[in-house]
Design an enzyme around this catalytic site. Structure first.
Site, PDB file in Angstrom:
ATOM      1  N   ASP A  67      38.842 -24.849  -0.731  1.00 29.62           N
ATOM      2  CA  ASP A  67      39.560 -24.250   0.389  1.00 29.62           C
ATOM      3  C   ASP A  67      40.529 -23.167  -0.078  1.00 29.62           C
ATOM      4  O   ASP A  67      40.807 -22.208   0.650  1.00 29.62           O
ATOM      5  CB  ASP A  67      40.324 -25.331   1.162  1.00 29.62           C
ATOM      6  CG  ASP A  67      39.415 -26.096   2.125  1.00 29.62           C
ATOM      7  OD1 ASP A  67      38.237 -25.716   2.262  1.00 29.62           O
ATOM      8  OD2 ASP A  67      39.888 -27.076   2.730  1.00 29.62           O
ATOM      9  N   GLY A  68      41.060 -23.299  -1.300  1.00 36.40           N
ATOM     10  CA  GLY A  68      41.942 -22.265  -1.833  1.00 36.40           C
ATOM     11  C   GLY A  68      41.223 -20.941  -1.988  1.00 36.40           C
ATOM     12  O   GLY A  68      41.761 -19.877  -1.655  1.00 36.40           O
ATOM     13  N   ASN A 141      46.583 -20.836   7.268  1.00 35.89           N
ATOM     14  CA  ASN A 141      46.856 -22.271   7.282  1.00 35.89           C
ATOM     15  C   ASN A 141      48.287 -22.587   7.680  1.00 35.89           C
ATOM     16  O   ASN A 141      48.522 -23.250   8.685  1.00 35.89           O
ATOM     17  CB  ASN A 141      46.579 -22.880   5.904  1.00 35.89           C
ATOM     18  CG  ASN A 141      45.224 -23.556   5.811  1.00 35.89           C
ATOM     19  OD1 ASN A 141      44.449 -23.543   6.757  1.00 35.89           O
ATOM     20  ND2 ASN A 141      44.945 -24.151   4.678  1.00 35.89           N
ATOM     21  N   ARG A 152      68.518 -31.746  -4.656  1.00 42.95           N
ATOM     22  CA  ARG A 152      69.378 -31.896  -3.476  1.00 42.95           C
ATOM     23  C   ARG A 152      68.589 -31.688  -2.193  1.00 42.95           C
ATOM     24  O   ARG A 152      67.621 -30.920  -2.142  1.00 42.95           O
ATOM     25  CB  ARG A 152      70.533 -30.897  -3.535  1.00 42.95           C
ATOM     26  CG  ARG A 152      71.541 -31.194  -4.638  1.00 42.95           C
ATOM     27  CD  ARG A 152      72.637 -30.154  -4.674  1.00 42.95           C
ATOM     28  NE  ARG A 152      73.308 -30.049  -3.375  1.00 42.95           N
ATOM     29  CZ  ARG A 152      74.220 -29.104  -3.111  1.00 42.95           C
ATOM     30  NH1 ARG A 152      74.514 -28.192  -4.034  1.00 42.95           N
ATOM     31  NH2 ARG A 152      74.809 -29.072  -1.942  1.00 42.95           N
ATOM     32  N   ASP A 171      63.067 -32.449   2.339  1.00 47.21           N
ATOM     33  CA  ASP A 171      62.441 -31.583   1.342  1.00 47.21           C
ATOM     34  C   ASP A 171      62.005 -30.243   1.920  1.00 47.21           C
ATOM     35  O   ASP A 171      61.675 -29.329   1.170  1.00 47.21           O
ATOM     36  CB  ASP A 171      61.222 -32.279   0.736  1.00 47.21           C
ATOM     37  CG  ASP A 171      61.596 -33.364  -0.261  1.00 47.21           C
ATOM     38  OD1 ASP A 171      62.805 -33.535  -0.511  1.00 47.21           O
ATOM     39  OD2 ASP A 171      60.695 -34.041  -0.776  1.00 47.21           O
ATOM     40  N   THR A 182      44.873 -29.718   8.857  1.00 51.32           N
ATOM     41  CA  THR A 182      44.256 -30.666   7.925  1.00 51.32           C
ATOM     42  C   THR A 182      44.672 -30.399   6.485  1.00 51.32           C
ATOM     43  O   THR A 182      44.101 -30.978   5.553  1.00 51.32           O
ATOM     44  CB  THR A 182      42.723 -30.607   8.030  1.00 51.32           C
ATOM     45  OG1 THR A 182      42.290 -29.245   7.912  1.00 51.32           O
ATOM     46  CG2 THR A 182      42.250 -31.175   9.353  1.00 51.32           C
ATOM     47  N   ALA A 183      45.670 -29.522   6.291  1.00 54.31           N
ATOM     48  CA  ALA A 183      46.116 -29.189   4.942  1.00 54.31           C
ATOM     49  C   ALA A 183      47.481 -29.824   4.661  1.00 54.31           C
ATOM     50  O   ALA A 183      47.661 -31.031   4.841  1.00 54.31           O
ATOM     51  CB  ALA A 183      46.133 -27.666   4.768  1.00 54.31           C
ATOM     52  N   SER A 185      50.288 -29.824   6.229  1.00 51.08           N
ATOM     53  CA  SER A 185      50.891 -30.476   7.392  1.00 51.08           C
ATOM     54  C   SER A 185      50.404 -31.915   7.532  1.00 51.08           C
ATOM     55  O   SER A 185      51.188 -32.833   7.794  1.00 51.08           O
ATOM     56  CB  SER A 185      50.580 -29.681   8.665  1.00 51.08           C
ATOM     57  OG  SER A 185      51.092 -30.321   9.810  1.00 51.08           O
ATOM     58  N   MET A 186      49.097 -32.133   7.355  1.00 56.42           N
ATOM     59  CA  MET A 186      48.548 -33.487   7.451  1.00 56.42           C
ATOM     60  C   MET A 186      49.114 -34.368   6.347  1.00 56.42           C
ATOM     61  O   MET A 186      49.458 -35.534   6.585  1.00 56.42           O
ATOM     62  CB  MET A 186      47.023 -33.444   7.361  1.00 56.42           C
ATOM     63  CG  MET A 186      46.361 -34.815   7.480  1.00 56.42           C
ATOM     64  SD  MET A 186      44.560 -34.758   7.318  1.00 56.42           S
ATOM     65  CE  MET A 186      44.382 -34.384   5.568  1.00 56.42           C
TER      66      MET A 186
END
Length: 286
Positions: A67-68, A141, A152, A171, A182-183, A185-186
């Protein structure tokens, strides 16, 4: 579709075995394979130039890799309005949904016009430093704002259409298209969306809040994310996992739907929900 451009990540296709298989298949069905004058020699280094070189000579680009590789190819190909098809030489491969053993059948479908071209929404990002526009970018994406190598907590104030929504300590935050659902975020706990939908997904990354959840906004909304003024260390804006921009306290990013779209060729026998089950749920049962 007569002239088919080919982009290969040779770290995924050792010896170009699958590339040669694809070339032979294209010729067998009466097409012309279009390759760059030099082949990528180190993974994806130099791939942008190679995509730009062949875009004016082909009707479709087929990329071989993960996918990259697909995303990096698409970030140039969309400028030329060229559709893309991906052959998966990686692991999951949500974007590269043609598997190695399906190359010949996929090429046959292309020359029999047994395909659809989906126009996927993209995101436009503007990054402001010291109140001034610092950089612009587009993403297929996602766009993420994360800690830049520190331990921190990062405090990010989030606005929707300039209306304050919430402060997210943690974070970072990832803002995704449906294609990107599906990347990253999932992985951060965000929802999966049908990739042809028109919406924006905002997902906190490891939030330091019990109630913090992803939220989904319509495509008309503008998302603004500000780094807390008290945050003296650097944060990192990452676009599609490809480009990085450093920001710090008081800087912010505005994200909204882009006027551009990326065209993805889909073989009609490939259903998103079937692919999703095969790549995630069935794999869990193995």
């Amino acid at each position: 579709m007569k002239n088919i451009g080919i982009i290969t990540n040779n770290e995924k296709d050792i010896g170009f075995a699958y590339t040669n298989m694809l070339i032979e298949s294209i010729r067998k069905f009466g097409g012309q394979a279009v390759l760059p004058t030099r082949t990528v020699t180190r993974g994806m280094d130099g791939l942008d130039d190679e995509v730009a070189e062949i875009c004016g000579k082909c009707d479709l680009i087929i990329c071989l890799g993960g996918d990259g590789t697909f995303i990096k190819t698409a970030r140039t190909a969309y400028l030329f309005d060229i559709p893309i098809l991906g052959i998966n030489l990686g692991s999951l491969g949500f974007l590269t949904d043609i598997e190695k053993g399906e190359i010949d059948k996929a090429v046959e479908c292309i020359f029999q016009n047994n395909f659809v071209i989906e126009e996927r929404m993209m995101l436009s990002s503007k990054i402001y430093k010291d109140g001034k526009l610092f950089a612009r970018d587009v993403s297929i994406n996602d766009v993420s704002i994360s800690r830049a190598g520190i331990l921190r907590i990062l405090h990010l104030s989030t606005y929707i259409d300039d209306n304050f929504f919430d402060m997210f300590p943690g974070d970072g935050i990832v803002v995704a298209t449906p294609t990107g659902s599906t990347a990253y975020s999932m992985s951060a706990g965000g929802p999966i969306a049908e990739p042809t939908a028109k919406l924006i997904i905002v997902t906190p990354i490891c939030p330091h809040l019990l109630y913090s959840r992803s939220f989904v906004a319509s495509e008309e909304r503008k998302i603004k994310i500000c780094v807390s003024d008290g945050f003296e260390h650097k944060a990192l804006v990452t676009v599609d996992g490809q480009k990085n921009y450093e920001i710090t306290g008081g800087d912010y990013i505005e994200i909204e739907k882009s006027d551009s779209t990326v065209k993805i060729l889909k073989i009609q026998s490939k259903n998103f929900f079937t692919v999703l089950r095969n790549k995630i749920y069935d794999r869990k049962e193995d």
